[in-house]
Write a protein that holds these residues in place. Structure first.
Motif: not given
Length: 302
Positions: A10-14, A18-22
């Motif tokens: 879950k942490y890796a997926s989040q 976050d990278r994509r959103l950035g």
């Protein structure tokens, strides 16, 4: 174990989200930056390969402009002046800024006044500073010659702005005067964050002032020194306003730099294509300079 693996997944997926959103949020900013700086830069590089003249359409001439400037004596004179101007000013600003920062970091009376007074050269608009120094350098009405004459140091006025041997030095003095506060306050800021216990321990161990300076102070402020020197080097190398307003690059191009010669070629002689080739020709030098500073920075951090 399954619960831990699920949490890690879950942490890796989040993190991916976050990278994509950035990236998505940064894309509009990149478009704006490219539109403001990227497109003009690309156009300037293209025009450097043309015979572009102000007011006419350009036609492609290949590397003819670069071949011409490399056979241009004034170009090489301006290039050499730029190196002397940059190296001389940076060395002086570095040493004076470091000296003042160390002095003002001590418990001295009136240091608040000196901090304010030494900030004035940096706070003044470039045009105001340059024109003030131009008046001070004047051979007839300038205060510098007047003071030197009245004190008996010289018997005839010094031609600060008309002697080819002095004009570059005159512009360098103005640049140093304006640039020292940047070094001083950058270094002073980091000096005030250093732990005083390190110096107390060094004194107990018998370390002298110079040993403390070279073995404690310098290593702890090395990163700030590198960043400050890099920024100031780039600004000084590209300095146009100061040189142009004080001497105009003259007389006989004695104080001409790459920045002033580019302006002269573009807007006085109207050879915009050749002017841009002059400006583009020094870009590799600035890139190499930044690369070298980054390498040194990594060694310091290691």
């Amino acid at each position: 174990m399954k619960i831990k693996n699920t949490q890690i997944t879950k942490y890796a997926s989040q993190q991916k989200k976050d990278r994509r959103l950035g990236i998505i949020l940064v894309i509009p900013v990149l478009f704006v930056i490219f539109a403001i700086t990227g497109i003009p830069f690309v156009r300037a590089v293209y025009w450097s390969f043309t015979n572009k003249v102000v007011g006419s359409k350009p036609s492609f001439v290949g590397v003819a402009n670069y071949i011409r400037i490399f056979h241009d004596k004034i170009y090489w004179k301006s290039f050499f002046n730029t190196l002397v101007y940059t190296c001389g000013c940076i060395a002086a600003k570095f040493l004076l800024g470091l000296l003042w920062a160390v002095l003002l970091n001590q418990d001295l009376k009136g240091k608040g006044f000196f901090r304010t007074a030494l900030l004035i050269p940096w706070a003044l608009p470039g045009m105001v500073a340059a024109m003030t120094w131009r008046w001070m350098y004047d051979g007839t009405y300038g205060i510098i010659n007047s003071l030197l004459l009245h004190s008996g140091i010289i018997s005839t006025p010094i031609a600060w702005l008309s002697d080819p041997k002095l004009t570059l030095l005159s512009t360098m003095i103005v640049n140093v005067w304006r640039g020292v506060p940047f070094f001083m306050f950058s270094i002073l800021g980091v000096l005030q964050t250093l732990d005083k216990q390190m110096y107390e321990a060094a004194i107990i161990d018998g370390a002298g002032i110079f040993q403390q300076f070279f073995h404690i102070t310098i290593p702890n402020i090395a990163n700030v020194l590198m960043v400050t020197t890099l920024l100031s080097t780039i600004w000084t190398f590209n300095d146009f306003e100061n040189v142009w307003l004080v001497t105009g690059g003259g007389p006989l191009y004695s104080s001409s730099t790459i920045a002033t010669y580019t302006y002269d070629m573009a807007f006085i002689q109207n050879y915009l294509g050749r002017a841009l080739s002059i400006a583009v020709s020094v870009i590799p030098i600035l890139l190499i300079l930044m690369f070298v500073f980054q390498k040194i920075q990594k060694k310091i951090d290691a």
